[in-house]
Design an enzyme around this catalytic site. Structure first.
Site, PDB file in Angstrom:
ATOM      1  N   CYS A 117       6.120  29.604  26.705  1.00  0.00           N
ATOM      2  CA  CYS A 117       6.863  29.651  27.974  1.00  0.00           C
ATOM      3  C   CYS A 117       5.990  30.091  29.156  1.00  0.00           C
ATOM      4  CB  CYS A 117       8.062  30.595  27.857  1.00  0.00           C
ATOM      5  SG  CYS A 117       9.142  30.183  26.486  1.00  0.00           S
ATOM      6  N   HIS A 258      10.957  33.017  34.577  1.00  0.00           N
ATOM      7  CA  HIS A 258      11.255  32.147  33.442  1.00  0.00           C
ATOM      8  C   HIS A 258      12.753  32.247  33.151  1.00  0.00           C
ATOM      9  CE1 HIS A 258      10.942  30.053  29.750  1.00  0.00           C
ATOM     10  NE2 HIS A 258      11.217  31.096  28.998  1.00  0.00           N
ATOM     11  N   ASN A 288      16.549  27.028  28.414  1.00  0.00           N
ATOM     12  CA  ASN A 288      15.131  27.391  28.379  1.00  0.00           C
ATOM     13  C   ASN A 288      14.296  26.155  28.046  1.00  0.00           C
ATOM     14  OD1 ASN A 288      12.612  28.432  27.780  1.00  0.00           O
ATOM     15  ND2 ASN A 288      13.357  30.027  26.408  1.00  0.00           N
TER      16      ASN A 288
HETATM   17  N1  ACO Z   1      27.324  31.357  18.721  1.00  0.00           N
HETATM   18  C1  ACO Z   1      28.090  32.298  18.173  1.00  0.00           C
HETATM   19  N2  ACO Z   1      27.612  33.380  17.567  1.00  0.00           N
HETATM   20  C2  ACO Z   1      26.286  33.528  17.510  1.00  0.00           C
HETATM   21  C3  ACO Z   1      25.410  32.557  18.051  1.00  0.00           C
HETATM   22  C4  ACO Z   1      25.967  31.444  18.675  1.00  0.00           C
HETATM   23  N3  ACO Z   1      25.232  30.479  19.228  1.00  0.00           N
HETATM   24  N4  ACO Z   1      24.137  32.968  17.843  1.00  0.00           N
HETATM   25  C5  ACO Z   1      24.209  34.130  17.194  1.00  0.00           C
HETATM   26  N5  ACO Z   1      25.501  34.457  16.986  1.00  0.00           N
HETATM   27  C6  ACO Z   1      26.033  35.648  16.311  1.00  0.00           C
HETATM   28  C7  ACO Z   1      25.053  36.234  15.336  1.00  0.00           C
HETATM   29  O1  ACO Z   1      25.115  35.572  14.097  1.00  0.00           O
HETATM   30  C8  ACO Z   1      25.539  37.659  15.255  1.00  0.00           C
HETATM   31  O2  ACO Z   1      26.660  37.705  14.384  1.00  0.00           O
HETATM   32  P1  ACO Z   1      26.860  38.958  13.376  1.00  0.00           P
HETATM   33  O3  ACO Z   1      26.981  40.148  14.284  1.00  0.00           O
HETATM   34  O4  ACO Z   1      28.087  38.584  12.666  1.00  0.00           O
HETATM   35  O5  ACO Z   1      25.621  38.998  12.539  1.00  0.00           O
HETATM   36  C9  ACO Z   1      26.050  37.947  16.659  1.00  0.00           C
HETATM   37  O6  ACO Z   1      26.248  36.665  17.272  1.00  0.00           O
HETATM   38  C10 ACO Z   1      25.081  38.759  17.496  1.00  0.00           C
HETATM   39  O7  ACO Z   1      23.806  38.177  17.367  1.00  0.00           O
HETATM   40  P2  ACO Z   1      22.549  38.781  18.107  1.00  0.00           P
HETATM   41  O8  ACO Z   1      21.334  37.988  17.726  1.00  0.00           O
HETATM   42  O9  ACO Z   1      22.492  40.263  17.903  1.00  0.00           O
HETATM   43  O10 ACO Z   1      22.969  38.495  19.613  1.00  0.00           O
HETATM   44  P3  ACO Z   1      22.245  38.923  20.938  1.00  0.00           P
HETATM   45  O11 ACO Z   1      23.160  39.620  21.832  1.00  0.00           O
HETATM   46  O12 ACO Z   1      20.902  39.557  20.663  1.00  0.00           O
HETATM   47  O13 ACO Z   1      21.960  37.516  21.623  1.00  0.00           O
HETATM   48  C11 ACO Z   1      20.208  35.922  21.929  1.00  0.00           C
HETATM   49  C12 ACO Z   1      21.164  36.559  20.949  1.00  0.00           C
HETATM   50  C13 ACO Z   1      20.997  35.202  22.997  1.00  0.00           C
HETATM   51  C14 ACO Z   1      19.355  34.922  21.164  1.00  0.00           C
HETATM   52  C15 ACO Z   1      19.325  37.010  22.560  1.00  0.00           C
HETATM   53  O14 ACO Z   1      18.790  37.872  21.590  1.00  0.00           O
HETATM   54  C16 ACO Z   1      18.215  36.425  23.361  1.00  0.00           C
HETATM   55  O15 ACO Z   1      18.417  35.776  24.361  1.00  0.00           O
HETATM   56  N6  ACO Z   1      16.958  36.676  22.969  1.00  0.00           N
HETATM   57  C17 ACO Z   1      15.831  36.109  23.642  1.00  0.00           C
HETATM   58  C18 ACO Z   1      15.494  34.834  22.967  1.00  0.00           C
HETATM   59  C19 ACO Z   1      14.805  33.845  23.851  1.00  0.00           C
HETATM   60  O16 ACO Z   1      15.098  33.709  25.005  1.00  0.00           O
HETATM   61  N7  ACO Z   1      13.862  33.114  23.250  1.00  0.00           N
HETATM   62  C20 ACO Z   1      13.264  32.068  23.916  1.00  0.00           C
HETATM   63  C21 ACO Z   1      11.815  32.067  23.846  1.00  0.00           C
HETATM   64  S1  ACO Z   1      11.052  33.460  24.525  1.00  0.00           S
HETATM   65  C22 ACO Z   1      11.505  33.393  26.059  1.00  0.00           C
HETATM   66  O17 ACO Z   1      11.583  32.325  26.593  1.00  0.00           O
HETATM   67  C23 ACO Z   1      11.852  34.670  26.689  1.00  0.00           C
END
Ligand code: ACO
Length: 331
Positions: A117, A258, A288
């Site tokens: 990214c 980003h 993204n």
């Molecule tokens: N729909 C419904 N539920 C979901 C989904 C979805 N798409 N994805 C995950 N869940 C569930 C999980 O299974 C989990 O369930 P559980 O509690 O029963 O186990 C629950 O939601 C919470 O999951 P978390 O991973 O803890 O959720 P979080 O609040 O951390 O959000 C997210 C997840 C959106 C991926 C976040 O961590 C994030 O944005 N991280 C950064 C990732 C990113 O942007 N990567 C891109 C590359 S790097 C960059 O560009 C910055």
């Protein structure tokens, strides 16, 4: 600190997005997810997905044509063509060489930079270095990402986050104009590579049927860890880039971060001391798009009149590697 004199300025920008819009509701039809979950956790409402036959080189070259047109640059004038991509069309040769052939930039040295990214900010910095060394008069920096090709469409934790697109910028020597890249700060940490990576398909785990069956060629991510690292690293990078420029947050007219997640953007803006009115956000429309996110946001902000002559822009990104970086640019 005294503000450094820019060496390379942005002479043109461009972007390209596939027409095909995929909404959160569309995804909820095939994955155990919902519009509400995706919107509240990420800010994303929809993304663009390139059709079969439209690959990174296409996305990047269309964006590049726009940037070159604005800069008034003919293909043969490009001295260096740097392409950032996490989704090269082929492993060999580089996507930069494919884009060179499409555009007819026959006099350019062309190569890819792989910094996920953060790739566009890395690319701009490398182009600035070539210009500073007197080795290039015209640099074309392209970001081309078909994230839909490497996402596991059965994994709701990653599939909802990404989209496809291309962005580009032409750099030229500033020649005392006062415009251009004022400061930059780039960093990487290879110790955290496995927070976001594609484990299979390279030399460590060559292509095999079991590798494919287990989806090891697709994107794997530890979302929470990435989130924490992204906020901390982007905040630090903004701080360092502003300090190197002799700027405080009040000197910044627009932050172009980003666009991975609205919560990461809001936290970064808060640490950088910038109100959300000074932050460009389009994550709701595109998700993204890895390294294409920053140049697409930058171009849209210019088209919307949010970046004009004399604007001080702070741009920042974070991605797999881990890599991160920030840059201040005076337009
Ligand atoms: N729909 C419904 N539920 C979901 C989904 C979805 N798409 N994805 C995950 N869940 C569930 C999980 O299974 C989990 O369930 P559980 O509690 O029963 O186990 C629950 O939601 C919470 O999951 P978390 O991973 O803890 O959720 P979080 O609040 O951390 O959000 C997210 C997840 C959106 C991926 C976040 O961590 C994030 O944005 N991280 C950064 C990732 C990113 O942007 N990567 C891109 C590359 S790097 C960059 O560009 C910055």
């Amino acid at each position: 600190m005294k503000t450094p004199t820019p060496i390379a300025e942005i002479a043109g920008t461009g972007h390209f997005l596939p027409d095909n819009v995929v909404t959160n509701d569309d995804l909820a039809k095939r994955l155990d997810t919902s519009d509400e979950w995706i919107r509240t956790r990420t800010g994303i409402r929809e993304r663009r997905i390139a059709p079969d036959g439209m690959h990174a080189a296409h996305l990047g070259s269309e964006a590049a044509k726009q940037a070159m047109e604005e800069a008034g640059v003919e293909p043969g004038e490009v001295d260096i063509l740097i392409v950032s991509t996490a989704t090269p069309d082929r492993w060999l040769p580089s996507t930069a060489c494919d884009i060179q052939a499409i555009l007819g930039c026959d006099n350019a040295v062309a190569f890819d930079v792989m910094a996920a990214c953060t790739g566009h900010i890395y690319g701009l910095s490398m182009a600035e270095g070539y210009i500073a060394a007197g080795r290039a008069e015209v640099a074309l920096v392209v970001a081309a990402e078909k994230m839909s090709a490497i996402v596991d469409w059965t994994d709701r934790t990653t599939a909802v986050l990404f989209g496809d697109g291309g962005g580009a910028a032409v750099l030229r020597p500033s020649n005392g104009s006062g415009r251009g890249i004022v400061s930059s700060h780039l960093q990487s940490d290879g110790n955290l590579a496995e927070l976001l990576y594609r484990p299979g398909g390279g030399a460590i785990e060559p292509i095999s049927q079991s590798m494919l069956d287990n989806g090891r060629h697709l994107l794997h991510m530890h979302g929470r860890e990435i989130f924490k690292n992204a906020v901390r690293s982007m905040a630090e990078a903004c701080d360092i880039a502003m300090k190197k420029a002799g700027f405080t947050s009040s000197d910044i007219d627009l932050l172009v971060p980003h666009q991975a997640n609205i919560r990461i953007i809001e936290a970064t803006a808060k640490y950088a001391g910038l109100p959300m009115e000074k932050v460009f956000v389009n994550v709701e429309k595109y998700g993204n798009m890895s390294s294409a996110t920053v140049p697409i946001a930058f171009h849209e902000a210019r088209m919307e009149g949010l970046i004009g002559e004399g604007s001080n822009v702070l741009t920042v990104a974070f991605g797999a590697g881990l890599t991160w970086g920030a840059m201040t640019i005076r337009m």
